[in-house]
Design a protein around this motif. Structure first.
Motif, PDB file in Angstrom:
ATOM      1  N   THR A   1      -2.416  16.831  -4.687  1.00 56.34           N
ATOM      2  CA  THR A   1      -2.344  17.750  -5.828  1.00 56.34           C
ATOM      3  C   THR A   1      -2.973  19.103  -5.197  1.00 56.34           C
ATOM      4  OG1 THR A   1      -4.356  17.228  -6.633  1.00 56.34           O
ATOM      5  CG2 THR A   1      -2.647  16.476  -7.898  1.00 56.34           C
ATOM      6  N   SER A   2      -2.877  19.148  -3.856  1.00 53.60           N
ATOM      7  CA  SER A   2      -3.826  20.422  -3.193  1.00 53.60           C
ATOM      8  C   SER A   2      -2.555  21.714  -3.144  1.00 53.60           C
ATOM      9  CB  SER A   2      -3.841  19.867  -1.622  1.00 53.60           C
ATOM     10  OG  SER A   2      -5.077  19.287  -1.797  1.00 53.60           O
TER      11      SER A   2
ATOM     12  N   LEU B   1      -3.376  18.727 -13.045  1.00 53.63           N
ATOM     13  CA  LEU B   1      -3.646  17.956 -14.158  1.00 53.63           C
ATOM     14  C   LEU B   1      -2.829  17.057 -14.838  1.00 53.63           C
ATOM     15  CD1 LEU B   1      -6.496  17.835 -15.541  1.00 53.63           C
ATOM     16  CD2 LEU B   1      -5.601  19.225 -17.577  1.00 53.63           C
ATOM     17  N   SER B   2      -1.364  17.302 -14.516  1.00 54.20           N
ATOM     18  CA  SER B   2      -0.455  16.394 -15.278  1.00 54.20           C
ATOM     19  C   SER B   2      -0.305  15.321 -14.083  1.00 54.20           C
ATOM     20  CB  SER B   2       0.811  17.171 -15.650  1.00 54.20           C
ATOM     21  OG  SER B   2       1.518  17.382 -14.219  1.00 54.20           O
ATOM     22  N   ILE B   3      -0.386  15.522 -12.931  1.00 54.64           N
ATOM     23  CA  ILE B   3      -0.186  14.473 -11.639  1.00 54.64           C
ATOM     24  C   ILE B   3      -1.354  13.580 -11.896  1.00 54.64           C
ATOM     25  CG2 ILE B   3       0.056  14.055  -9.413  1.00 54.64           C
ATOM     26  CD1 ILE B   3       2.375  14.914 -10.434  1.00 54.64           C
ATOM     27  N   LEU B   4      -2.444  14.255 -12.081  1.00 53.61           N
ATOM     28  CA  LEU B   4      -3.717  13.359 -12.025  1.00 53.61           C
ATOM     29  C   LEU B   4      -3.608  12.357 -13.184  1.00 53.61           C
ATOM     30  CD1 LEU B   4      -6.632  15.755 -11.239  1.00 53.61           C
ATOM     31  CD2 LEU B   4      -5.595  13.871  -9.826  1.00 53.61           C
ATOM     32  N   ASN B   5      -3.157  13.067 -14.448  1.00 49.73           N
ATOM     33  CA  ASN B   5      -2.917  12.067 -15.717  1.00 49.73           C
ATOM     34  C   ASN B   5      -1.990  10.971 -15.570  1.00 49.73           C
ATOM     35  OD1 ASN B   5      -5.041  13.191 -17.218  1.00 49.73           O
ATOM     36  ND2 ASN B   5      -3.694  14.858 -17.911  1.00 49.73           N
ATOM     37  N   LEU B   6      -0.862  11.465 -14.841  1.00 48.26           N
ATOM     38  CA  LEU B   6       0.193  10.350 -14.588  1.00 48.26           C
ATOM     39  C   LEU B   6      -0.436   9.078 -13.768  1.00 48.26           C
ATOM     40  CD1 LEU B   6       2.977   8.960 -14.176  1.00 48.26           C
ATOM     41  CD2 LEU B   6       3.470  10.758 -12.414  1.00 48.26           C
ATOM     42  N   LEU B   7      -1.347   9.586 -12.647  1.00 47.64           N
ATOM     43  CA  LEU B   7      -2.133   8.532 -11.815  1.00 47.64           C
ATOM     44  C   LEU B   7      -2.956   7.719 -12.560  1.00 47.64           C
ATOM     45  CD1 LEU B   7      -3.045  10.637  -8.428  1.00 47.64           C
ATOM     46  CD2 LEU B   7      -0.973   8.950  -8.951  1.00 47.64           C
TER      47      LEU B   7
ATOM     48  N   GLY C   1       5.434  20.041  -8.789  1.00 46.88           N
ATOM     49  CA  GLY C   1       5.011  18.996  -9.599  1.00 46.88           C
ATOM     50  C   GLY C   1       6.073  17.911  -9.661  1.00 46.88           C
ATOM     51  N   GLN C   2       7.259  18.111  -9.881  1.00 44.00           N
ATOM     52  CA  GLN C   2       8.472  17.070 -10.157  1.00 44.00           C
ATOM     53  C   GLN C   2       8.570  16.340  -8.768  1.00 44.00           C
ATOM     54  OE1 GLN C   2      11.332  20.121 -11.490  1.00 44.00           O
ATOM     55  NE2 GLN C   2      11.128  19.359 -13.671  1.00 44.00           N
ATOM     56  N   LYS C   3       8.453  17.129  -7.557  1.00 44.45           N
ATOM     57  CA  LYS C   3       8.634  16.559  -6.498  1.00 44.45           C
ATOM     58  C   LYS C   3       7.388  15.396  -6.116  1.00 44.45           C
ATOM     59  CE  LYS C   3      10.659  20.332  -4.014  1.00 44.45           C
ATOM     60  NZ  LYS C   3      10.295  21.489  -3.290  1.00 44.45           N
ATOM     61  N   GLN C   4       6.402  15.812  -6.655  1.00 44.81           N
ATOM     62  CA  GLN C   4       5.346  14.904  -6.318  1.00 44.81           C
ATOM     63  C   GLN C   4       5.774  13.641  -7.242  1.00 44.81           C
ATOM     64  OE1 GLN C   4       3.573  13.412  -4.184  1.00 44.81           O
ATOM     65  NE2 GLN C   4       1.981  15.187  -3.837  1.00 44.81           N
ATOM     66  N   ARG C   5       6.105  13.850  -8.460  1.00 46.42           N
ATOM     67  CA  ARG C   5       6.433  12.578  -9.302  1.00 46.42           C
ATOM     68  C   ARG C   5       7.570  11.787  -8.692  1.00 46.42           C
ATOM     69  NH1 ARG C   5       4.914  12.862 -14.913  1.00 46.42           N
ATOM     70  NH2 ARG C   5       3.596  14.513 -14.905  1.00 46.42           N
TER      71      ARG C   5
ATOM     72  N   ILE D   1       0.894  -1.271  -0.025  1.00 47.70           N
ATOM     73  CA  ILE D   1       0.119   0.116   0.158  1.00 47.70           C
ATOM     74  C   ILE D   1       0.820   1.173  -0.068  1.00 47.70           C
ATOM     75  CG2 ILE D   1      -2.049   1.373   1.235  1.00 47.70           C
ATOM     76  CD1 ILE D   1      -2.443  -1.510   2.609  1.00 47.70           C
ATOM     77  N   GLY D   2       0.856   1.984  -1.278  1.00 43.71           N
ATOM     78  CA  GLY D   2       1.778   3.103  -1.173  1.00 43.71           C
ATOM     79  C   GLY D   2       0.937   4.357  -0.767  1.00 43.71           C
ATOM     80  N   MET D   3       1.891   5.197  -0.628  1.00 45.28           N
ATOM     81  CA  MET D   3       0.985   6.650  -0.009  1.00 45.28           C
ATOM     82  C   MET D   3       1.702   7.837  -0.439  1.00 45.28           C
ATOM     83  SD  MET D   3      -0.595   6.892   3.652  1.00 45.28           S
ATOM     84  CE  MET D   3      -2.180   7.977   3.852  1.00 45.28           C
ATOM     85  N   ILE D   4       0.961   8.738  -1.047  1.00 47.64           N
ATOM     86  CA  ILE D   4       1.700  10.243  -1.480  1.00 47.64           C
ATOM     87  C   ILE D   4       0.649  11.164  -0.643  1.00 47.64           C
ATOM     88  CG2 ILE D   4       2.680   9.636  -3.429  1.00 47.64           C
ATOM     89  CD1 ILE D   4       0.360  10.454  -5.037  1.00 47.64           C
ATOM     90  N   PHE D   5       1.458  12.410  -0.316  1.00 45.96           N
ATOM     91  CA  PHE D   5       1.021  13.285   0.478  1.00 45.96           C
ATOM     92  C   PHE D   5       1.088  14.782  -0.359  1.00 45.96           C
ATOM     93  CE2 PHE D   5       2.947  10.169   2.996  1.00 45.96           C
ATOM     94  CZ  PHE D   5       1.853   9.701   3.751  1.00 45.96           C
ATOM     95  N   GLN D   6       0.099  15.772   0.474  1.00 39.82           N
ATOM     96  CA  GLN D   6       0.306  17.111  -0.065  1.00 39.82           C
ATOM     97  C   GLN D   6       1.817  17.602  -0.155  1.00 39.82           C
ATOM     98  OE1 GLN D   6      -2.376  19.575   1.923  1.00 39.82           O
ATOM     99  NE2 GLN D   6      -1.838  21.296   0.904  1.00 39.82           N
ATOM    100  N   HIS D   7       2.514  17.301   0.988  1.00 34.67           N
ATOM    101  CA  HIS D   7       3.755  17.984   0.947  1.00 34.67           C
ATOM    102  C   HIS D   7       4.886  17.138   0.521  1.00 34.67           C
ATOM    103  CE1 HIS D   7       1.782  21.605   2.186  1.00 34.67           C
ATOM    104  NE2 HIS D   7       1.275  21.048   3.299  1.00 34.67           N
TER     105      HIS D   7
END
Ligand SMILES: Nc1ncnc2c1ncn2[C@@H]1O[C@H](COP(=O)(O)OP(=O)(O)OP(=O)(O)O)[C@@H](O)[C@H]1O
Length: 355
Positions: A172-173, A181-187, A148-152, A88-94
């Motif tokens: 993405t908040s 949008l680019s992160i959502l498309n990646l997901l 955006g790159q950090k979230q990637r 179970i992976g997890m990603i966060f706002q920060h």
């Protein structure tokens, strides 16, 4: 047959807040099917984060059962629980990246506890960075990247142990609309290519609209409405759901503007301000010309928006209908019989005018 990869049963989470007890989650059931992108929407404090933290037992529930991948997590021993959690992976706002490690080092980090050799770890991390489009930045440090790159990078790191589920908690908040949008498309791509099940927590229905196939709306620790995305968008039942959808489709702000517009203050009996929502085939019918031809009712469009949700087309319109009072009523009945949802707005204008 579809399979529930996440099955939460009667989950309650109580917190002590000084003298008080807060029921952050109150007797919630949640089923997520394998391959779903499941949105959980709600305002701040609704209990979304607490609920999804229960999925990997980052938050132990006060009561309830947590079944993930057919395993009842609360019954596992610590070793098996640790193993189950890696799926179970997890990603966060920060983002939560480590500043002192390179991008590659960050993605490699969850692999340090595995049996992989250093070379294998680097290969795996490089492959993941390729997947998120950042292989060329592997030797940089987080501070050198955009949000955006950090979230990637965070996404690549969350995928290191080949999880079946990715939980995105307001990921993405903190991002601008284009990057969001680019992160959502990646997901979405990862969902498709890897078969990854995604649970997306957000306070923005727009994000849900982009990629989710199911959505649950949370309020005060409860799921107040849930369903597939087309059903929720076309026929929301609860006022809170309607509020979220009105914002996501821009109908809410448009209604507000129209209702406040002084030129609609004195609507006559021969005028009716209406909001129309329609789905599927009815978006293709020439509604306005039908009203004119069949009922002698003119429709003046003040706002129109068409949304494409997967295979379904949804339309939203604000119109002033002008004609004989009785004919307007007939026209509205005709619309309703043709699967168009009609909301009368004259009263809203009156109450605005009366302060
Ligand atoms: N560790 C805690 N101790 C006490 N109360 C908590 C704790 N964590 C959350 N809460 C409370 O539980 C409720 C739900 O919080 P939660 O963070 O799950 O909501 P949320 O919908 O995710 O909102 P946000 O987006 O603001 O995080 C809130 O009233 C919050 O103050």
């Amino acid at each position: 047959m579809t399979e529930n990869i996440i099955d939460l049963k009667q989950i309650t989470v109580d917190f002590k807040d000084g003298e008080n007890r807060v029921k952050a989650v109150n007797d919630v059931d949640l089923q997520v099917e394998k391959g779903d992108i499941y949105g959980i929407v709600g305002y701040s404090g609704a209990g979304k984060s607490t609920l999804v933290r229960v999925v990997n037992l980052l938050q132990k529930p006060t009561a309830g059962k947590v079944i993930v991948n057919n395993q009842e997590l609360l019954k596992l021993n610590p070793v098996d629980l640790r193993k189950a959690r890696t799926k179970i992976g997890m990603i966060f706002q920060h983002f939560n990246l480590m500043k002192s490690r390179t991008i590659l080092g960050n993605v490699e980090y969850p692999l340090l506890k595995t049996k992989l050799t250093k070379k294998q770890r680097e290969e795996k991390a490089t492959e993941l960075l390729k997947l998120v489009g950042l292989a060329s930045r592997k030797d940089d440090y987080p501070r050198q990247l955009s949000g955006g790159q950090k979230q990637r990078v965070a996404i690549a790191r969350a995928l290191a142990n080949n999880p079946d589920i990715l939980i995105s908690d307001e990921a993405t908040s903190a991002l601008d609309p284009k990057t969001t949008l680019s992160i959502l498309n990646l997901l979405k791509r990862l969902n498709r290519e890897l078969g990854l099940t995604i649970v997306l927590i957000t306070h923005e229905m727009q994000a849900v609209k982009e990629i989710c196939n199911h959505v649950a709306v949370m309020q005060k620790g409860k799921i107040v409405e849930r369903g597939n995305i087309e059903a929720i968008f076309s026929t929301p039942q609860k006022p809170l759901t309607q509020e979220f959808i009105n914002v996501a489709t821009n109908v809410g702000p448009a209604v507000e503007k129209v209702v406040k517009n002084p030129s609609f203050k004195a609507l006559t009996q021969n005028q009716q301000l209406v909001q129309l929502n329609f789905i599927g085939k009815s978006t293709e019918e020439p509604i306005i010309s039908t009203l004119a031809k069949q009922f002698g009712v003119d429709g003046n469009i003040l706002f129109a928006n068409v949304e494409q949700l997967h295979d379904e087309t949804l339309g939203f319109m604000i119109l002033v209908l002008t004609g004989q009072e009785e004919r307007i009523k007939q026209a509205i009945t005709f619309l309703q019989e043709n699967q168009v949802r009609v909301k009368l707005l004259n009263q809203a204008v009156e109450s605005e005018a009366n302060g």
